[in-house]
Design an enzyme around this catalytic site. Structure first.
Site, PDB file in Angstrom:
ATOM      1  N   VAL A  54       4.703   4.066  -2.499  1.00  0.00           N
ATOM      2  CA  VAL A  54       4.683   4.714  -1.186  1.00  0.00           C
ATOM      3  C   VAL A  54       4.954   3.744  -0.023  1.00  0.00           C
ATOM      4  O   VAL A  54       5.066   4.171   1.119  1.00  0.00           O
ATOM      5  CB  VAL A  54       3.378   5.513  -0.896  1.00  0.00           C
ATOM      6  N   TYR A 112       6.843  10.304 -10.268  1.00  0.00           N
ATOM      7  CA  TYR A 112       5.937  11.452 -10.138  1.00  0.00           C
ATOM      8  C   TYR A 112       6.676  12.746 -10.440  1.00  0.00           C
ATOM      9  O   TYR A 112       7.481  12.792 -11.368  1.00  0.00           O
ATOM     10  CB  TYR A 112       5.300  11.484  -8.732  1.00  0.00           C
ATOM     11  N   TYR A 158      -7.566  -1.873  -8.251  1.00  0.00           N
ATOM     12  CA  TYR A 158      -6.423  -0.968  -8.015  1.00  0.00           C
ATOM     13  C   TYR A 158      -5.861  -1.126  -6.588  1.00  0.00           C
ATOM     14  O   TYR A 158      -4.658  -1.247  -6.394  1.00  0.00           O
ATOM     15  CB  TYR A 158      -6.854   0.479  -8.287  1.00  0.00           C
ATOM     16  N   SER A 163       2.798   1.419  -5.676  1.00  0.00           N
ATOM     17  CA  SER A 163       2.745   1.842  -7.087  1.00  0.00           C
ATOM     18  C   SER A 163       3.736   1.137  -7.997  1.00  0.00           C
ATOM     19  O   SER A 163       3.666   1.317  -9.211  1.00  0.00           O
ATOM     20  CB  SER A 163       2.955   3.347  -7.181  1.00  0.00           C
ATOM     21  N   LYS A 188       2.185  -0.763 -10.690  1.00  0.00           N
ATOM     22  CA  LYS A 188       1.689  -0.109 -11.919  1.00  0.00           C
ATOM     23  C   LYS A 188       2.489  -0.557 -13.140  1.00  0.00           C
ATOM     24  O   LYS A 188       1.981  -0.549 -14.259  1.00  0.00           O
ATOM     25  CB  LYS A 188       1.741   1.415 -11.757  1.00  0.00           C
TER      26      LYS A 188
HETATM   27  N1  GLU Z   1      -1.909   2.938  -3.237  1.00  0.00           N
HETATM   28  C1  GLU Z   1      -1.255   4.222  -3.293  1.00  0.00           C
HETATM   29  C2  GLU Z   1      -2.274   5.281  -3.624  1.00  0.00           C
HETATM   30  O1  GLU Z   1      -3.039   5.079  -4.495  1.00  0.00           O
HETATM   31  C3  GLU Z   1      -0.162   4.167  -4.306  1.00  0.00           C
HETATM   32  C4  GLU Z   1       0.655   5.428  -4.403  1.00  0.00           C
HETATM   33  C5  GLU Z   1       2.127   5.145  -4.543  1.00  0.00           C
HETATM   34  O2  GLU Z   1       2.605   4.068  -4.228  1.00  0.00           O
HETATM   35  O3  GLU Z   1       2.863   6.061  -4.974  1.00  0.00           O
HETATM   36  O4  GLU Z   1      -2.340   6.304  -3.040  1.00  0.00           O
END
Ligand code: GLU
Length: 309
Positions: free
Chosen positions: A261, A243, A191, A64, A67
């Protein structure tokens, strides 16, 4: 002058006995295979120096953290119009929450929760085939990091494509609310590949420098975004980058940051530098457990918190 190398060395030495804490993400099978005892940290300062410690040259799945780069690209394409499709408020819910999306009629809370990032991928996809949008992101990340060797790990992308049921649900949900303009498979193709970007802490710290230096990479002189846009992306990272752990991260670290993650965190000390840390074990809300501890130590030892020293 603060001796950053000595600070990095001391953080590493103090965390050595704790390596392996937390739980690696296992809902993406490829990530479950990662050795949880790895730890790396790198700081790129606006004067062009990069200091690092531990496994800072080993590429990992940035997940993420991508992003942030996709948001930068999407804002470059559609500017403020992006905010008709994605909010700018902390979610207070899990990264992959579905409940909130239904209550708020398909408009994700912010660009850093999964639903928001999927909407952002849809924006970057406009006028492109999925392969081209992925290529655009890869070129952009190589440009900001000034490193042509950065790649996307196809195995990780494939692994998530096969098991990303929640993301598939989120995307279908948004499509039902007309908040996705492209076929769900295309948007998720983009994505999942952006999440599978593979970068080391050293590469990531360099890539984040434009956010620390008013939108311009001070090493290459490349102007990436305006100072105002850099400031605003930092604001979103501070309020939404972890988050439902964003408040806690601001409380303990006090820097704009974005977690992934894969166990990475990119943090920005405006005017000073960009910091990347990697420790694969995650805490309960899906952020790197020791990564956050390491950044808290760094902020305490340097006085870099945006809220004062
Ligand atoms: N590719 C992961 C998902 O969509 C990213 C989530 C993350 O890195 O927090 O679940």
């Amino acid at each position: 002058m603060t001796d950053l190398q000595a600070i990095l060395d001391s953080i590493h030495a103090e965390l050595l006995p704790r390596l392996g804490e937390g739980k690696v993400a296992d809902y993406i099978p490829e990530l479950a295979k990662v050795d949880p005892k790895q730890f790396g940290m790198a700081i790129a300062t606006v004067d062009g120096n990069v200091r690092s410690v531990g496994d800072a040259d080993i590429p990992f799945s940035i997940q993420s953290i991508s992003k942030v780069f996709m948001l930068t690209l999407a804002l470059g394409k559609v500017g403020e119009a992006l905010w008709k499709r994605v909010g700018r408020e902390p979610s207070g819910t899990a990264f992959n929450s579905i409940v909130q999306l239904e209550r708020e009629e398909g408009i994700p809370r912010n660009p850093f929760v999964n639903a928001g990032a999927i909407a952002v991928s849809d924006v970057v996809l406009s006028g492109h085939a999925p392969r081209e949008a992925i290529g655009e992101l890869l070129r952009f990340v190589r440009y900001v990091a000034d490193d042509e060797s950065i790649t996307i790990d196809d195995k990780v992308a494939r692994s998530e494509t096969q098991t990303g049921f929640r993301n598939i649900a989120l995307a279908n949900f948004m499509r039902a609310y007309n908040n996705l303009n492209h076929p769900v498979e295309h948007v998720l193709g983009v994505y999942f590949h952006q999440c599978a970007l593979s970068m080391s802490c050293e590469q990531l710290a360099r890539a984040g420098l434009y956010l620390a230096a008013r939108g311009t990479n001070p090493i290459t002189g490349h102007s990436v975004v305006s100072p105002k846009r850099a400031r605003r992306i930092n604001a979103l990272m501070l309020t939404c980058g972890h988050y439902d752990g964003s408040g806690d991260f601001a409380y303990h670290v006090g820097l704009p940051g974005k977690s992934g993650v894969g166990g990475g965190i990119l943090a920005v000390a405006p005017g000073i530098g960009s910091i990347a840390v990697w420790s694969p074990g995650l805490n309960k809300v899906g952020n790197s457990q020791l990564g956050a501890v390491a950044l808290e130590m760094l902020a305490a030892r340097t006085g870099w918190s945006v809220f004062g020293d």
